[in-house]
Design a protein around this motif. Structure first.
Motif, PDB file in Angstrom:
ATOM      1  N   LYS A  73       0.832  -1.211   0.000  1.00 38.94           N
ATOM      2  CA  LYS A  73       0.000   0.000   0.000  1.00 38.94           C
ATOM      3  C   LYS A  73       0.868   1.263   0.000  1.00 38.94           C
ATOM      4  N   ALA A  74       2.007   1.198   0.700  1.00 39.97           N
ATOM      5  CA  ALA A  74       2.911   2.353   0.788  1.00 39.97           C
ATOM      6  C   ALA A  74       3.868   2.435  -0.397  1.00 39.97           C
ATOM      7  N   LEU A  90       6.398   3.759   9.097  1.00 40.32           N
ATOM      8  CA  LEU A  90       5.113   3.674   9.792  1.00 40.32           C
ATOM      9  C   LEU A  90       4.876   4.896  10.683  1.00 40.32           C
ATOM     10  N   ASN A  91       5.919   5.347  11.354  1.00 39.16           N
ATOM     11  CA  ASN A  91       5.761   6.426  12.332  1.00 39.16           C
ATOM     12  C   ASN A  91       5.896   7.833  11.760  1.00 39.16           C
ATOM     13  N   PHE A  92       6.686   7.995  10.707  1.00 44.11           N
ATOM     14  CA  PHE A  92       7.019   9.353  10.281  1.00 44.11           C
ATOM     15  C   PHE A  92       6.635   9.724   8.861  1.00 44.11           C
ATOM     16  N   ALA A  93       6.287   8.765   8.020  1.00 42.68           N
ATOM     17  CA  ALA A  93       5.979   9.084   6.622  1.00 42.68           C
ATOM     18  C   ALA A  93       4.722   9.936   6.526  1.00 42.68           C
ATOM     19  N   TYR A  98      -2.926   4.003   5.349  1.00 45.71           N
ATOM     20  CA  TYR A  98      -3.910   3.252   6.133  1.00 45.71           C
ATOM     21  C   TYR A  98      -4.507   2.138   5.276  1.00 45.71           C
ATOM     22  N   ALA A  99      -4.934   1.066   5.954  1.00 51.25           N
ATOM     23  CA  ALA A  99      -5.638   0.002   5.286  1.00 51.25           C
ATOM     24  C   ALA A  99      -7.006   0.547   4.889  1.00 51.25           C
ATOM     25  N   ARG A 100      -7.706  -0.157   4.031  1.00 47.10           N
ATOM     26  CA  ARG A 100      -9.032   0.310   3.595  1.00 47.10           C
ATOM     27  C   ARG A 100     -10.002   0.385   4.727  1.00 47.10           C
TER      28      ARG A 100
END
Length: 100
Positions: A73-74, A90-93, A98-100
């Motif tokens: 997804k990313a 996960l923390n800073f991007a 998010y998942a659907r």
């Protein structure tokens, strides 16, 4: 004789592919460090709507599947590996993924 050499070559190729598929950064971490990374990644994945299972510090099939889903997804390289780069993403991007 030629068939034996071909077979040995195929075994070496499969062995090398298996080694390349391993998560190098995970191999370099101590067990306590890895457990901490996995717990942090599991918590962050759950916060983002992915389903890694309980934050128990164990890299099981649900955690690997959630990591791969997040990576896809990313638009990251999909390897299912625990790494500092993954937890940083996960923390800073921005924007958050998010998942659907």
């Amino acid at each position: 004789m030629g068939r034996v050499l071909l077979f040995v070559g195929a075994v070496l190729l499969v062995s090398m592919q298996g080694a390349a598929a391993r998560c190098v950064e995970e191999d370099a971490m101590g067990s306590d460090t890895l457990r901490g990374y996995v717990e942090g990644i599991q918590t962050a994945l759950a916060d983002h709507g992915f389903k890694p299972g309980p934050a128990d510090g164990k890299t099981g099939p649900r955690t690997r599947s959630a990591i791969k889903a997040y990576q896809k997804k990313a638009r990251l390289a999909v390897d299912g590996c625990v790494s500092q780069a993954l937890i940083d993403h996960l923390n800073f991007a921005e924007p958050k993924v998010y998942a659907r």
